[in-house]
Motif scaffolding. Structure first.
Motif, mmCIF file in Angstrom:
data_model
loop_
_atom_site.group_PDB
_atom_site.id
_atom_site.type_symbol
_atom_site.label_atom_id
_atom_site.label_comp_id
_atom_site.label_asym_id
_atom_site.label_seq_id
_atom_site.Cartn_x
_atom_site.Cartn_y
_atom_site.Cartn_z
ATOM 1 N N LYS A 84 0.828 -1.205 0.000
ATOM 2 C CA LYS A 84 0.000 0.000 0.000
ATOM 3 C C LYS A 84 0.860 1.252 0.000
ATOM 4 N N ARG A 85 1.943 1.205 0.775
ATOM 5 C CA ARG A 85 2.852 2.361 0.806
ATOM 6 C C ARG A 85 3.480 2.597 -0.564
ATOM 7 N N VAL A 86 3.840 1.506 -1.246
ATOM 8 C CA VAL A 86 4.428 1.633 -2.577
ATOM 9 C C VAL A 86 3.446 2.285 -3.545
ATOM 10 N N LEU A 87 2.193 1.828 -3.515
ATOM 11 C CA LEU A 87 1.187 2.408 -4.404
ATOM 12 C C LEU A 87 0.954 3.883 -4.101
ATOM 13 N N CYS A 88 0.878 4.218 -2.822
ATOM 14 C CA CYS A 88 0.691 5.626 -2.445
ATOM 15 C C CYS A 88 1.859 6.479 -2.916
ATOM 16 N N LEU A 89 3.084 5.942 -2.758
ATOM 17 C CA LEU A 89 4.269 6.693 -3.185
ATOM 18 C C LEU A 89 4.250 6.936 -4.683
ATOM 19 N N ILE A 90 3.920 5.888 -5.458
ATOM 20 C CA ILE A 90 3.853 6.045 -6.920
ATOM 21 C C ILE A 90 2.808 7.087 -7.296
ATOM 22 N N ALA A 91 1.635 7.010 -6.667
ATOM 23 C CA ALA A 91 0.553 7.937 -7.006
ATOM 24 C C ALA A 91 0.946 9.383 -6.704
ATOM 25 N N TRP A 92 1.467 9.635 -5.508
ATOM 26 C CA TRP A 92 1.806 11.015 -5.134
ATOM 27 C C TRP A 92 2.975 11.548 -5.954
ATOM 28 N N LEU A 93 3.976 10.706 -6.245
ATOM 29 C CA LEU A 93 5.089 11.164 -7.080
ATOM 30 C C LEU A 93 4.617 11.497 -8.488
ATOM 31 N N LEU A 94 3.746 10.650 -9.038
ATOM 32 C CA LEU A 94 3.248 10.895 -10.391
ATOM 33 C C LEU A 94 2.440 12.186 -10.448
ATOM 34 N N VAL A 95 1.528 12.362 -9.492
ATOM 35 C CA VAL A 95 0.723 13.585 -9.467
ATOM 36 C C VAL A 95 1.614 14.809 -9.273
ATOM 37 N N GLY A 96 2.583 14.698 -8.380
ATOM 38 C CA GLY A 96 3.482 15.831 -8.145
ATOM 39 C C GLY A 96 4.277 16.203 -9.382
ATOM 40 N N LEU A 97 4.798 15.204 -10.083
ATOM 41 C CA LEU A 97 5.569 15.476 -11.298
ATOM 42 C C LEU A 97 4.695 16.077 -12.391
ATOM 43 N N VAL A 98 3.483 15.553 -12.525
ATOM 44 C CA VAL A 98 2.571 16.085 -13.558
ATOM 45 C C VAL A 98 2.226 17.541 -13.283
ATOM 46 N N LEU A 99 1.877 17.858 -12.049
ATOM 47 C CA LEU A 99 1.519 19.239 -11.714
ATOM 48 C C LEU A 99 2.722 20.176 -11.844
ATOM 49 N N LEU A 100 3.906 19.689 -11.458
ATOM 50 C CA LEU A 100 5.107 20.516 -11.606
ATOM 51 C C LEU A 100 5.409 20.770 -13.073
ATOM 52 N N ASP A 101 5.262 19.731 -13.905
ATOM 53 C CA ASP A 101 5.527 19.903 -15.331
ATOM 54 C C ASP A 101 4.533 20.874 -15.965
ATOM 55 N N SER A 102 3.266 20.759 -15.599
ATOM 56 C CA SER A 102 2.267 21.666 -16.173
ATOM 57 C C SER A 102 2.469 23.100 -15.697
ATOM 58 N N TYR A 103 3.071 23.262 -14.519
ATOM 59 C CA TYR A 103 3.351 24.622 -14.014
ATOM 60 C C TYR A 103 4.553 25.227 -14.744
#
Length: 360
Positions: free
Chosen positions: A29-48
């Motif tokens: 579960k921790r692995v899935l949460c880490l992947i999800a938050w890293l992906l969302v963070g990278l996407v939002l940073l890239d769009s910014y």
């Protein structure tokens, strides 16, 4: 659920390792949460940093919120870990494809994240689900290619080559996951079984027996403990060597396993001594079953280097609550009864507290 059914379920389903499964699920579960938050963070940073044309930034932000909301709902309402993890990874893949559609389609910098999703699937969900996820990933990738290139059908061979790494990643990940799971199962089995006889070791026996003790207290039902010891191990060792003594221990374990129920719990107590817990029965009820073991041992010599060697067992039986108020007390009384059998001539069964001289 009856006491016997509950006890049998623990034996058949190996309930004593559920804590280890829970720990692994928590780690996944921790692995899935880490992947999800890293992906969302990278996407939002890239769009910014690199604003998308039109309403791209707004749509990507909405997709990110929808992903986080969906993952939160699965954790709140889905209890089955396999279903929850499968849905979470599928949501991550759908989110990734939506983001790639607005950030370059097949040329999006986020396309390589598909490899990460496939590897996570192989480690968490196993081979079959990994291959299904790989097929879904390939279909999504072709969707991105079709949207990026009008000449999609004209270069189908080149596009197929581009998805080969997805299939390879899924296959290698599934193989590694299978090897790791097999190794973990072997380590788990070795930690819970006696490597010489294949019976439970005392660690797993104690765990199961204490669970049965709780069930007996709750339902007011008895359980019986039988202690068995080979009568002539020393003589066999002296005459034929210690390898013959080892074969005697193995043969005794086979005799015991052949004469107990699946719901009974047998273990090697140490050396040539064995212990069996009979669920939902008292000492008088299981006495015929123990006598069968003793008779079978007496009637079935084992073969060593072409020679048949006779051997016998001494047994003692005690039960809860007649002979003790807890597991430790009952085991002690069964052990004393077993030594009474030896004193009375061996090759027999004695009951705790009965003073009976010969039941063999």
């Amino acid at each position: 659920m009856t006491p016997r059914t509950e006890a049998a379920g623990m034996v058949e389903e190996k309930g004593w390792i559920s804590a280890d499964d829970m720990a692994r699920h928590t780690g996944h579960k921790r692995v899935l949460c880490l992947i999800a938050w890293l992906l969302v963070g990278l996407v939002l940073l890239d769009s910014y940093l690199v604003p998308l044309p039109g309403r791209g930034n707004l749509l990507v932000s909405l997709f990110s919120l929808a992903l986080i909301g969906s993952l939160t709902l699965t954790r709140l309402f889905l209890k089955n870990f396999q279903m929850k993890a499968s849905l979470d990874l599928a949501l991550l893949l759908v989110y990734l494809v939506a983001v790639c559609w607005f950030t370059g389609k097949a040329d999006s910098p986020f396309v390589p994240v598909i490899y990460l999703i496939l590897m996570a699937t192989s480690l968490i969900l196993g081979r079959r689900t990994t291959y299904l996820m790989a097929g879904l990933a390939v279909a999504c990738y072709f969707l991105l290619l079709a949207g990026a290139s009008p000449s999609f059908m004209g270069n189908i061979t080149g596009h197929l080559i581009r998805v080969v790494p997805f299939v390879l990643m899924a296959h290698v990940g599934a193989m590694l996951s299978g090897e790791a799971e097999g190794a973990r199962a072997d380590v788990e089995r070795l930690s819970l079984t006696d490597d010489l006889t294949g019976l439970n070791n005392m660690r797993s026996f104690e765990t199961l027996a204490l669970q049965q003790e709780k069930i007996s207290r709750r339902y007011g039902t008895p359980f019986a403990i039988c202690m068995l010891d080979a009568d002539n191990l020393k003589q066999i060792n002296d005459r034929y060597g210690h390898l013959a003594g080892t074969e005697l221990i193995k043969w005794t374990a086979r005799i015991i396993k052949a004469n107990i129920r699946e719901s009974d719990v047998a273990a090697r107590f140490g050396g040539d001594e064995f212990i069996v817990m009979y669920n939902d029965h008292d000492r008088d009820q299981i006495r015929p079953a123990v006598e069968r073991i003793v008779r079978a041992m007496d009637n079935c010599p084992f073969s060593y280097e072409g020679e048949l060697i006779d051997c016998t067992l001494s047994a003692g039986i005690a039960s809860y609550p007649a002979d003790g108020g807890d597991l430790k007390s009952v085991v002690k009384q069964a052990d004393l009864a077993m030594y009474r059998s030896k004193r009375m001539g061996k090759n027999r069964v004695s009951l705790a507290g009965s003073g009976e001289k010969d039941a063999g």
